[in-house]
Write a protein that holds these residues in place. Sequence first.
Motif, PDB file in Angstrom:
ATOM      1  N   ASN A  84      50.215  37.714  52.986  1.00 36.65           N
ATOM      2  CA  ASN A  84      50.684  36.940  54.143  1.00 36.65           C
ATOM      3  C   ASN A  84      50.072  35.535  54.203  1.00 36.65           C
ATOM      4  O   ASN A  84      50.513  34.705  54.989  1.00 36.65           O
ATOM      5  CB  ASN A  84      50.425  37.696  55.449  1.00 36.65           C
ATOM      6  N   TYR A  85      49.087  35.242  53.369  1.00 36.99           N
ATOM      7  CA  TYR A  85      48.504  33.900  53.314  1.00 36.99           C
ATOM      8  C   TYR A  85      49.297  32.962  52.402  1.00 36.99           C
ATOM      9  O   TYR A  85      49.088  31.764  52.405  1.00 36.99           O
ATOM     10  CB  TYR A  85      47.039  33.968  52.857  1.00 36.99           C
ATOM     11  N   LEU A  86      50.225  33.506  51.632  1.00 31.18           N
ATOM     12  CA  LEU A  86      51.002  32.729  50.680  1.00 31.18           C
ATOM     13  C   LEU A  86      52.128  31.962  51.368  1.00 31.18           C
ATOM     14  O   LEU A  86      52.809  32.496  52.237  1.00 31.18           O
ATOM     15  CB  LEU A  86      51.586  33.684  49.631  1.00 31.18           C
ATOM     16  N   LYS A  87      52.322  30.700  50.960  1.00 28.44           N
ATOM     17  CA  LYS A  87      53.477  29.929  51.430  1.00 28.44           C
ATOM     18  C   LYS A  87      54.751  30.601  50.939  1.00 28.44           C
ATOM     19  O   LYS A  87      54.740  31.314  49.937  1.00 28.44           O
ATOM     20  CB  LYS A  87      53.435  28.508  50.834  1.00 28.44           C
ATOM     21  N   LYS A  88      55.854  30.312  51.602  1.00 31.37           N
ATOM     22  CA  LYS A  88      57.132  30.895  51.202  1.00 31.37           C
ATOM     23  C   LYS A  88      57.469  30.580  49.742  1.00 31.37           C
ATOM     24  O   LYS A  88      58.018  31.400  49.042  1.00 31.37           O
ATOM     25  CB  LYS A  88      58.257  30.420  52.111  1.00 31.37           C
ATOM     26  N   ASP A  89      57.146  29.377  49.287  1.00 33.86           N
ATOM     27  CA  ASP A  89      57.437  28.983  47.906  1.00 33.86           C
ATOM     28  C   ASP A  89      56.189  29.024  47.028  1.00 33.86           C
ATOM     29  O   ASP A  89      56.163  28.455  45.943  1.00 33.86           O
ATOM     30  CB  ASP A  89      58.065  27.593  47.870  1.00 33.86           C
ATOM     31  N   GLY A  90      55.161  29.733  47.486  1.00 35.83           N
ATOM     32  CA  GLY A  90      53.905  29.815  46.742  1.00 35.83           C
ATOM     33  C   GLY A  90      53.979  30.781  45.572  1.00 35.83           C
ATOM     34  O   GLY A  90      54.982  31.465  45.359  1.00 35.83           O
ATOM     35  N   LYS A  91      52.883  30.820  44.812  1.00 36.44           N
ATOM     36  CA  LYS A  91      52.788  31.693  43.638  1.00 36.44           C
ATOM     37  C   LYS A  91      51.683  32.720  43.866  1.00 36.44           C
ATOM     38  O   LYS A  91      50.641  32.408  44.435  1.00 36.44           O
ATOM     39  CB  LYS A  91      52.436  30.881  42.395  1.00 36.44           C
ATOM     40  N   LEU A  92      51.924  33.917  43.381  1.00 35.23           N
ATOM     41  CA  LEU A  92      50.948  34.995  43.461  1.00 35.23           C
ATOM     42  C   LEU A  92      50.594  35.401  42.036  1.00 35.23           C
ATOM     43  O   LEU A  92      51.475  35.743  41.248  1.00 35.23           O
ATOM     44  CB  LEU A  92      51.535  36.177  44.231  1.00 35.23           C
ATOM     45  N   ILE A  93      49.304  35.334  41.711  1.00 36.25           N
ATOM     46  CA  ILE A  93      48.815  35.765  40.405  1.00 36.25           C
ATOM     47  C   ILE A  93      48.056  37.058  40.638  1.00 36.25           C
ATOM     48  O   ILE A  93      47.112  37.088  41.437  1.00 36.25           O
ATOM     49  CB  ILE A  93      47.916  34.686  39.770  1.00 36.25           C
ATOM     50  N   VAL A  94      48.471  38.128  39.948  1.00 36.19           N
ATOM     51  CA  VAL A  94      47.905  39.452  40.205  1.00 36.19           C
ATOM     52  C   VAL A  94      47.354  40.073  38.926  1.00 36.19           C
ATOM     53  O   VAL A  94      48.077  40.218  37.940  1.00 36.19           O
ATOM     54  CB  VAL A  94      48.967  40.410  40.807  1.00 36.19           C
ATOM     55  N   ASN A  95      46.075  40.443  39.003  1.00 39.50           N
ATOM     56  CA  ASN A  95      45.459  41.208  37.928  1.00 39.50           C
ATOM     57  C   ASN A  95      45.888  42.667  38.118  1.00 39.50           C
ATOM     58  O   ASN A  95      45.601  43.268  39.141  1.00 39.50           O
ATOM     59  CB  ASN A  95      43.933  41.078  38.000  1.00 39.50           C
ATOM     60  N   ASP A  96      46.567  43.211  37.141  1.00 41.44           N
ATOM     61  CA  ASP A  96      47.031  44.603  37.201  1.00 41.44           C
ATOM     62  C   ASP A  96      45.842  45.517  36.909  1.00 41.44           C
ATOM     63  O   ASP A  96      45.735  46.127  35.841  1.00 41.44           O
ATOM     64  CB  ASP A  96      48.153  44.820  36.183  1.00 41.44           C
ATOM     65  N   TYR A  97      44.940  45.567  37.867  1.00 40.47           N
ATOM     66  CA  TYR A  97      43.667  46.272  37.708  1.00 40.47           C
ATOM     67  C   TYR A  97      43.360  46.978  39.019  1.00 40.47           C
ATOM     68  O   TYR A  97      43.589  46.424  40.091  1.00 40.47           O
ATOM     69  CB  TYR A  97      42.573  45.249  37.379  1.00 40.47           C
ATOM     70  N   GLU A  98      42.853  48.192  38.910  1.00 41.05           N
ATOM     71  CA  GLU A  98      42.582  48.994  40.106  1.00 41.05           C
ATOM     72  C   GLU A  98      41.096  49.302  40.229  1.00 41.05           C
ATOM     73  O   GLU A  98      40.479  49.760  39.268  1.00 41.05           O
ATOM     74  CB  GLU A  98      43.367  50.311  40.033  1.00 41.05           C
ATOM     75  N   ILE A  99      40.554  49.048  41.398  1.00 47.09           N
ATOM     76  CA  ILE A  99      39.185  49.440  41.731  1.00 47.09           C
ATOM     77  C   ILE A  99      39.286  50.326  42.957  1.00 47.09           C
ATOM     78  O   ILE A  99      39.766  49.904  44.006  1.00 47.09           O
ATOM     79  CB  ILE A  99      38.289  48.217  42.013  1.00 47.09           C
ATOM     80  N   PHE A 100      38.856  51.565  42.816  1.00 51.79           N
ATOM     81  CA  PHE A 100      38.980  52.518  43.910  1.00 51.79           C
ATOM     82  C   PHE A 100      37.859  52.339  44.927  1.00 51.79           C
ATOM     83  O   PHE A 100      36.683  52.296  44.565  1.00 51.79           O
ATOM     84  CB  PHE A 100      38.977  53.951  43.385  1.00 51.79           C
ATOM     85  N   SER A 101      38.247  52.255  46.193  1.00 51.63           N
ATOM     86  CA  SER A 101      37.281  52.162  47.288  1.00 51.63           C
ATOM     87  C   SER A 101      36.613  53.522  47.488  1.00 51.63           C
ATOM     88  O   SER A 101      37.091  54.547  46.993  1.00 51.63           O
ATOM     89  CB  SER A 101      37.998  51.743  48.580  1.00 51.63           C
ATOM     90  N   LEU A 102      35.541  53.534  48.254  1.00 54.45           N
ATOM     91  CA  LEU A 102      34.828  54.781  48.513  1.00 54.45           C
ATOM     92  C   LEU A 102      35.733  55.850  49.131  1.00 54.45           C
ATOM     93  O   LEU A 102      35.721  56.991  48.671  1.00 54.45           O
ATOM     94  CB  LEU A 102      33.600  54.526  49.396  1.00 54.45           C
ATOM     95  N   PRO A 103      36.562  55.529  50.147  1.00 51.34           N
ATOM     96  CA  PRO A 103      37.451  56.575  50.696  1.00 51.34           C
ATOM     97  C   PRO A 103      38.390  57.177  49.647  1.00 51.34           C
ATOM     98  O   PRO A 103      38.700  58.370  49.694  1.00 51.34           O
ATOM     99  CB  PRO A 103      38.233  55.844  51.789  1.00 51.34           C
ATOM    100  N   VAL A 104      38.844  56.374  48.689  1.00 46.26           N
ATOM    101  CA  VAL A 104      39.695  56.892  47.612  1.00 46.26           C
ATOM    102  C   VAL A 104      38.866  57.785  46.690  1.00 46.26           C
ATOM    103  O   VAL A 104      39.290  58.875  46.312  1.00 46.26           O
ATOM    104  CB  VAL A 104      40.359  55.735  46.821  1.00 46.26           C
ATOM    105  N   LEU A 105      37.666  57.322  46.350  1.00 46.33           N
ATOM    106  CA  LEU A 105      36.803  58.085  45.438  1.00 46.33           C
ATOM    107  C   LEU A 105      36.423  59.462  45.990  1.00 46.33           C
ATOM    108  O   LEU A 105      36.309  60.423  45.229  1.00 46.33           O
ATOM    109  CB  LEU A 105      35.540  57.292  45.114  1.00 46.33           C
TER     110      LEU A 105
END
Length: 189
Positions: A84-105
């Motif tokens: 939601n911080y991205l402008k309408k015409d902005g770009k999103l760069i995403v590392n396809d990497y998962e780090i599990f939080s404590l509740p998930v673990l």
Amino acid sequence: MVKSILFVGVGGQGIILASKILTEGLLKFGYDVKMSEVHGMAQRGGSVTTQVRFGDKVYSPLIGEGEADVVVSFEKVEAARWINYLKKDGKLIVNDYEIFSLPVLIGKENYPTNIEEELEKSGVNFKLFNAAKIAEEIGNIKTQNMVILGALVKSLGLENLDWEGVIKEVLPEKLVDINTKAFKYGLSI
């Protein structure tokens, strides 16, 4: 014109170092730059965000909702959390990497499995790649932040600046070669 970059991820991923190298480089190349970082519960795998704004004249480092030209997510869930911080015409760069939080673990929550689908449905301009896998192939998983930084620099059209020189100035000599290699790989993404 001012550009706003929001780095998001989890503590220990090298987000602050990547934003520091970006900031140092932009300053060296004549931009006015402001940077702000929030560590949160970084040492416990919590969210880390860094805001970098640069241009001819920047008055504040803070980026509001809908104001980021680029959101750089070092972890997939963080992309969904901060989109939601991205402008309408902005770009999103995403590392396809998962780090599990404590509740998930501990089995209290499930790690979301549909993030890529949700990003596609949102209509956001995004690039998804596994920087950790690339960094491992290069020889050190800790360089995934440099792979991501290289991809960001390319997306900003700033790849012709002397980033190798900046990396040499910021990092200890023994880390320069592997991080420069990772950065250059990121430029090719």
